[in-house]
Write a protein that holds these residues in place. Structure first.
Motif, short mmCIF file in Angstrom:
data_model
loop_
_atom_site.label_atom_id
_atom_site.label_comp_id
_atom_site.label_asym_id
_atom_site.label_seq_id
_atom_site.Cartn_x
_atom_site.Cartn_y
_atom_site.Cartn_z
N PHE A 191 0.83 -1.21 0.00
CA PHE A 191 0.00 0.00 0.00
C PHE A 191 0.87 1.26 0.00
O PHE A 191 0.56 2.24 -0.68
N SER A 192 1.95 1.24 0.78
CA SER A 192 2.85 2.40 0.83
C SER A 192 3.50 2.66 -0.52
O SER A 192 3.75 3.81 -0.87
N ILE A 193 3.77 1.61 -1.26
CA ILE A 193 4.44 1.74 -2.56
C ILE A 193 3.47 2.18 -3.65
O ILE A 193 3.75 3.10 -4.41
N ALA A 194 2.33 1.48 -3.74
CA ALA A 194 1.42 1.69 -4.87
C ALA A 194 0.05 2.22 -4.45
O ALA A 194 -0.84 2.33 -5.29
N ALA A 222 7.13 -10.38 -0.12
CA ALA A 222 5.87 -10.35 -0.87
C ALA A 222 5.31 -8.94 -0.95
O ALA A 222 4.78 -8.52 -1.99
N GLY A 223 5.43 -8.16 0.14
CA GLY A 223 4.93 -6.81 0.14
C GLY A 223 5.63 -5.91 -0.86
O GLY A 223 4.99 -5.17 -1.62
N PHE A 224 6.95 -5.98 -0.88
CA PHE A 224 7.71 -5.17 -1.84
C PHE A 224 7.43 -5.63 -3.27
O PHE A 224 7.27 -4.80 -4.18
N LEU A 225 7.35 -6.94 -3.47
CA LEU A 225 7.07 -7.46 -4.81
C LEU A 225 5.70 -7.00 -5.30
O LEU A 225 5.57 -6.45 -6.40
N ALA A 226 4.68 -7.18 -4.46
CA ALA A 226 3.32 -6.78 -4.84
C ALA A 226 3.24 -5.27 -5.10
O ALA A 226 2.60 -4.82 -6.06
N GLY A 227 3.88 -4.50 -4.24
CA GLY A 227 3.83 -3.05 -4.37
C GLY A 227 4.44 -2.55 -5.66
O GLY A 227 3.85 -1.73 -6.37
N TYR A 228 5.62 -3.04 -5.98
CA TYR A 228 6.29 -2.55 -7.19
C TYR A 228 5.66 -3.08 -8.47
O TYR A 228 5.66 -2.40 -9.49
N VAL A 229 5.10 -4.30 -8.41
CA VAL A 229 4.37 -4.80 -9.58
C VAL A 229 3.13 -3.93 -9.81
O VAL A 229 2.85 -3.51 -10.94
N ALA A 230 2.38 -3.64 -8.73
CA ALA A 230 1.19 -2.80 -8.85
C ALA A 230 1.54 -1.39 -9.33
O ALA A 230 0.83 -0.80 -10.15
N LEU A 231 2.63 -0.85 -8.81
CA LEU A 231 3.06 0.50 -9.21
C LEU A 231 3.43 0.53 -10.69
O LEU A 231 3.07 1.47 -11.41
N TRP A 232 4.13 -0.50 -11.14
CA TRP A 232 4.51 -0.57 -12.56
C TRP A 232 3.27 -0.65 -13.45
O TRP A 232 3.17 0.04 -14.46
N LEU A 254 -6.03 -7.66 -10.13
CA LEU A 254 -6.04 -8.99 -10.75
C LEU A 254 -4.65 -9.41 -11.21
O LEU A 254 -4.15 -10.48 -10.84
N ILE A 255 -4.02 -8.57 -12.00
CA ILE A 255 -2.72 -8.94 -12.56
C ILE A 255 -1.65 -8.99 -11.48
O ILE A 255 -0.86 -9.94 -11.41
N ALA A 256 -1.60 -7.97 -10.62
CA ALA A 256 -0.57 -7.93 -9.57
C ALA A 256 -0.72 -9.09 -8.58
O ALA A 256 0.28 -9.66 -8.13
N THR A 257 -1.97 -9.44 -8.25
CA THR A 257 -2.19 -10.57 -7.34
C THR A 257 -1.74 -11.86 -7.97
O THR A 257 -1.10 -12.70 -7.30
N ALA A 258 -2.06 -12.06 -9.24
CA ALA A 258 -1.65 -13.28 -9.93
C ALA A 258 -0.13 -13.39 -10.01
O ALA A 258 0.47 -14.44 -9.72
N VAL A 259 0.53 -12.30 -10.40
CA VAL A 259 2.00 -12.32 -10.52
C VAL A 259 2.66 -12.57 -9.16
O VAL A 259 3.54 -13.42 -9.03
N THR A 260 2.22 -11.83 -8.15
CA THR A 260 2.79 -11.99 -6.80
C THR A 260 2.55 -13.40 -6.28
O THR A 260 3.46 -14.05 -5.75
#
Length: 459
Positions: A191-194, A222-232, A254-260
């Motif tokens: 949440f802090s990232i994206a 997982a938090g950093f991965l999800a955040g930066y994927v969502a931000l991208w 949808l996409i960020a959850t699947a990738v993470t």
């Protein structure tokens, strides 16, 4: 001319957020009042305030029905209303904000709170994101840990009897609150990232880390991965204006959850689980000499920057291990965090001529902060004389941490200071644990008495 700031936010982050912002801007223009409005909508934060803007503002209008990070406004007059009020009566809110009196920052406790707020606003990058996750996780850890501790009042194994009150408390604290620790940590890092689009993939990544046995370390990754994927995805996906609302609600989660999730299941989970298992085994089989060294290190870290990044790193390490049922580092960390303000208070009593009248008065407040496990209580003293105060409190805290680990003291609650020690069975080797805290407090005070010089016109 007085400058105002305003922040608007509604639960959905769509209509009312921007209607309220427009109403406030229009009313301020008509009055000739400078105002900046920050909106927290579905697409994230827009027109975010800088630290300097907050410092220069006369007052802040918070027109919101959701969280808007109000801690950054510590020490400033705030007018807080529901978001609809800014749409209905923007002129009245502006007048109310202008009539607010500036707050005083002379009180010692207020100085401590302001120092904490300033540190929070100064956080940047990965540390900022990690601390956002930790700060949202802590209420769960504290509530869960204390409920577990209360269950031990009925006996250390009382919760094993199904249907009992102790079993219910253990279920709430351990089965529910502690189970949410890692998902919340991960979710709010993302949440802090994206912002909002990162929350869902972060929560799912954290839950997978828990299920896979990757623990708090897996949750952080997982938090950093999800955040930066969502931000991208947030920056990359471009849609027609009429379909922009689909991005934060449908596409990005949808996409960020699947990738993470897939990366956690197939790539990250097992290696991190192996690391956590190795760490758990090492800590469980630790010999006395290694335990003392670990306690020494954790204790010094707690005092080094009194609530800053180093202090928080030690605390996060200890809190994360609670979920793995390793309780000795938590004991060392809390004891070492209590001794800096307690040692300063004792020094003002034993050597009053080495402290100003204001410092002696502040020492009384520091004692309360110390027993409450608020290490930041030492900050005003350290700011005034860092080269004598910081080494003194580090030596005292290092000794406390080392003694706590040597005594094999355990602590099942992550906060509460001296008050949590009153709950039966919460602390292992309670008498020796108290000895560690007293010893560190005494050493801190003696170091200060040796290093500080007598004031020339001491009262």
């Amino acid at each position: 001319m007085k400058k105002l700031l305003a922040v608007t936010a509604c639960p959905t982050g769509v209509a009312h957020t921007y209607m309220a912002a427009e109403s406030l801007l229009k009313a301020a223009r008509e009055k000739g009042i400078p105002i900046k409005v920050e909106t927290r909508g579905a697409v994230g934060v827009e027109n975010e305030f800088t630290e300097q803007e907050i410092a220069e503002a006369h007052a802040i209008i918070v027109a919101a029905d959701t969280d808007v990070a109000e801690s950054r406004f510590a020490g400033k007059p705030v007018v807080k209303v529901p978001v609809a009020q800014a749409i209905k009566n923007p002129s009245g809110l502006i007048e109310e904000a202008l009539n607010k009196e500036a707050a005083s920052g002379d009180d010692y406790i207020r100085q401590v709170e302001q120092s904490k707020a300033q540190r929070s606003s100064a956080r940047t990058g990965a540390y900022k994101h990690l601390m956002n996750g930790v700060s949202h996780m802590l209420p769960l850890v504290v509530a869960g840990g204390l409920l577990i501790a209360i269950s031990f009042i009925f006996g250390i194994h009382a919760f094993e009897q199904k249907g009992t009150f102790a079993a219910a408390l253990m279920s709430i604290g351990g089965g529910a609150a502690f189970a949410l620790m890692v998902p919340i940590l991960s979710g709010f890092i993302a949440f802090s990232i994206a912002e909002k689009p990162g929350l869902a993939p972060g929560l799912v990544g954290g839950m997978l880390a828990s299920q896979l046995g990757a623990g708090f370390l897996g949750g952080i990754i997982a938090g950093f991965l999800a955040g930066y994927v969502a931000l991208w995805l947030k920056k990359t996906i471009k849609l027609p204006k009429n379909f922009e609302g689909l991005k934060p609600i449908l596409l990005i989660p949808l996409i960020a959850t699947a990738v993470t999730g897939l990366l956690m299941v197939y790539v990250i989970g097992e290696p991190v689980k192996a690391i956590m298992d190795g760490l758990t085994h090492w800590l469980g089989a630790m010999r006395t000499s290694n335990a003392v060294l670990l306690g020494l290190l954790l204790g010094a870290m707690m005092a080094f920057d009194m609530g800053g990044p180093v202090n928080k790193a030690a605390y996060t390490f200890a809190v994360g291990l609670l979920a793995s049922e390793i309780y000795t580092p938590m004991a060392a960390v809390m004891a070492a965090g209590m001794t800096p303000p307690l040692g300063l208070w004792l020094a003002t009593l034993l050597a009053p001529k080495k402290f100003t009248k204001e410092e002696r008065n502040a020492g009384k407040a520091a004692s309360v902060l110390g027993i409450s496990f608020i290490t930041e209580g030492a900050i005003p003293f350290a700011a005034g004389d860092p080269f004598r105060v910081i080494p003194s409190i580090m030596v005292g805290s290092a000794l406390t941490g080392a003694l706590s680990m040597m005594f094999d003291a355990t602590l099942r609650a992550p906060h509460g200071g001296i008050f949590v020690l009153l709950i039966p069975n919460t602390v292992g080797h309670l008498a020796l644990y108290a000895v560690a805290i007293v010893a560190g407090t005494l050493v801190t005070a003696l170091m200060l008495m040796l290093l500080k010089k007598t004031l020339p016109n001491a009262e």
